[in-house]
Design an enzyme around this catalytic site. Structure first.
Site, PDB file in Angstrom:
ATOM      1  CG  ASP A  35      -2.015   0.992   1.168  1.00 17.95           C
ATOM      2  OD1 ASP A  35      -2.302   1.488   0.052  1.00 17.95           O
ATOM      3  OD2 ASP A  35      -2.610   1.300   2.214  1.00 17.95           O
ATOM      4  CG  HIS A  52       0.257   1.721  -9.190  1.00 16.42           C
ATOM      5  ND1 HIS A  52       0.013   1.418  -7.873  1.00 16.42           N
ATOM      6  CD2 HIS A  52      -0.843   2.396  -9.623  1.00 16.42           C
ATOM      7  CE1 HIS A  52      -1.174   1.886  -7.521  1.00 16.42           C
ATOM      8  NE2 HIS A  52      -1.712   2.489  -8.563  1.00 16.42           N
ATOM      9  CG  LEU A 146       9.938 -16.943  -3.109  1.00 14.19           C
ATOM     10  CD1 LEU A 146       9.963 -16.921  -1.582  1.00 14.19           C
ATOM     11  CD2 LEU A 146      10.329 -15.560  -3.624  1.00 14.19           C
TER      12      LEU A 146
HETATM   13  C1  FPP Z   1      -1.948   0.135  -3.332  1.00 11.08           C
HETATM   14  O1  FPP Z   1      -1.450   1.443  -3.282  1.00 11.08           O
HETATM   15  C2  FPP Z   1      -1.336  -0.603  -4.454  1.00 11.08           C
HETATM   16  C3  FPP Z   1      -2.019  -1.185  -5.471  1.00 11.08           C
HETATM   17  C4  FPP Z   1      -3.473  -1.173  -5.572  1.00 11.08           C
HETATM   18  C5  FPP Z   1      -1.305  -1.855  -6.579  1.00 11.08           C
HETATM   19  C6  FPP Z   1      -0.091  -2.633  -6.196  1.00 11.08           C
HETATM   20  C7  FPP Z   1       0.698  -2.955  -7.404  1.00 11.08           C
HETATM   21  C8  FPP Z   1       2.042  -2.927  -7.477  1.00 11.08           C
HETATM   22  C9  FPP Z   1       2.928  -2.628  -6.341  1.00 11.08           C
HETATM   23  C10 FPP Z   1       2.720  -3.244  -8.737  1.00 11.08           C
HETATM   24  C11 FPP Z   1       3.212  -4.667  -8.777  1.00 11.08           C
HETATM   25  C12 FPP Z   1       2.223  -5.452  -9.504  1.00 11.08           C
HETATM   26  C13 FPP Z   1       2.396  -6.714  -9.959  1.00 11.08           C
HETATM   27  C14 FPP Z   1       1.352  -7.284 -10.813  1.00 11.08           C
HETATM   28  C15 FPP Z   1       3.540  -7.570  -9.657  1.00 11.08           C
HETATM   29  P1  FPP Z   1      -2.468   2.638  -3.488  1.00 11.08           P
HETATM   30  O2  FPP Z   1      -2.598   2.915  -4.948  1.00 11.08           O
HETATM   31  O3  FPP Z   1      -3.772   2.325  -2.822  1.00 11.08           O
HETATM   32  O4  FPP Z   1      -1.741   3.815  -2.764  1.00 11.08           O
HETATM   33  P2  FPP Z   1      -2.450   5.016  -1.979  1.00 11.08           P
HETATM   34  O5  FPP Z   1      -3.210   4.409  -0.846  1.00 11.08           O
HETATM   35  O6  FPP Z   1      -1.287   5.833  -1.515  1.00 11.08           O
HETATM   36  O7  FPP Z   1      -3.311   5.745  -2.958  1.00 11.08           O
END
Ligand code: FPP
Length: 252
Positions: A35, A52, A146
């Site tokens: 997150d 992301h 893993l």
């Molecule tokens: C939450 O942060 C994150 C996500 C919804 C996406 C997570 C995806 C990645 C880390 C990329 C890696 C992906 C793969 C397929 C390996 P948020 O967008 O909710 O952040 P915020 O709360 O600060 O808005």
């Protein structure tokens, strides 16, 4: 002494030091709610997708650290059933990230002995991307260094509903249904439950992640955004875990 000898000695001393810093009790299965990508990007005046993308870069370091620390299973929450409600461009961007990760990283993941798995519902994903995911799973199915479980279009409640439907479809009688049987019908049916669930960004929520499997997990909330969660942050999470006493509802 030759320069190469000196280098060799230095390397082995560093490795020694790294091992000394490892916690004694390491979780077998770690699950992470990645997150804070959006806030990480906002802090830098960048679009959310840049967050992301940055959150994909540190994933490589975390995978390496898992192998080094002796973690056998890593489950990551990459796209939730609720994430469809985000702006179309962000949803599209997250789909593209999954595609790019497979295109760019699969060969190396395979060479490093990572077994790729998916949990969630693939049916709503573009058929070409579904194919890529299924091919990657097939290619890496015999790797055992893993297990990387990618939760994509995943929701804990949807998973429980799916399990109930399968139990009914397979004609199980009510008296056959117990916790072991329900666990078996979860997407993670052949894996041990997570020992440690980490959420980055300081938010204290489960957000529908592994709500069945996480019943007895230890939780750790890291005060950094996901793109800043590196090997040292993972080490801290494991040290916290190793200091906790797990009682599973029993007395000491
Ligand atoms: C939450 O942060 C994150 C996500 C919804 C996406 C997570 C995806 C990645 C880390 C990329 C890696 C992906 C793969 C397929 C390996 P948020 O967008 O909710 O952040 P915020 O709360 O600060 O808005």
């Amino acid at each position: 002494m030759q320069a190469t000898d000196l280098m060799d000695t230095t390397t082995s001393e560093n490795e020694e030091e790294g091992r000394e810093q490892l916690p004694e009790r390491v979780p077998t299965h770690v699950a992470i709610i990645m997150d804070g990508n959006g806030r990480w990007a906002k802090q830098r005046g960048l679009p959310r997708l840049a967050g992301h993308r940055a959150g994909t870069e540190n994933l490589r370091e975390i995978l390496r650290a898992c192998v080094e620390f002796g973690i056998r299973i890593l489950t990551i929450y990459a796209f939730s059933t609720e994430n469809w409600g985000r702006p179309e461009a962000e949803v599209k961007g997250l789909m593209n990230i999954l595609k790019d990760v497979i295109d760019r990283e699969l060969a190396e993941l395979h060479a490093e002995g990572v077994q790729l798995r998916h949990i969630g519902d693939l049916s709503r994903i573009d058929p070409e991307l579904q194919r890529k995911v299924l091919d990657a799973i097939e290619l890496t199915k015999n790797n055992n260094r893993l297990i990387l479980n990618v939760a994509f279009n995943y929701g804990g409640r949807a998973e429980i509903v799916h399990a109930i439907r399968e139990i009914v479809r397979n004609g199980h009688k009510p008296e056959e249904i117990d916790e072991a049987l329900v666990s078996h019908y979860m997407y993670t049916g052949d894996l041990p439950d997570p020992d440690l669930i980490v959420r980055t960004s300081g938010e204290l929520r489960l957000s529908n992640f592994l709500i069945w499997q996480g019943a007895y997990a230890e939780y750790y909330f890291a005060p950094v955004y996901w793109p800043d969660f590196n090997k040292e942050e993972l080490r801290k999470a494991i040290i916290h875990y190793s200091q906790r006493e797990r009682r599973f509802g029993l007395v000491k």
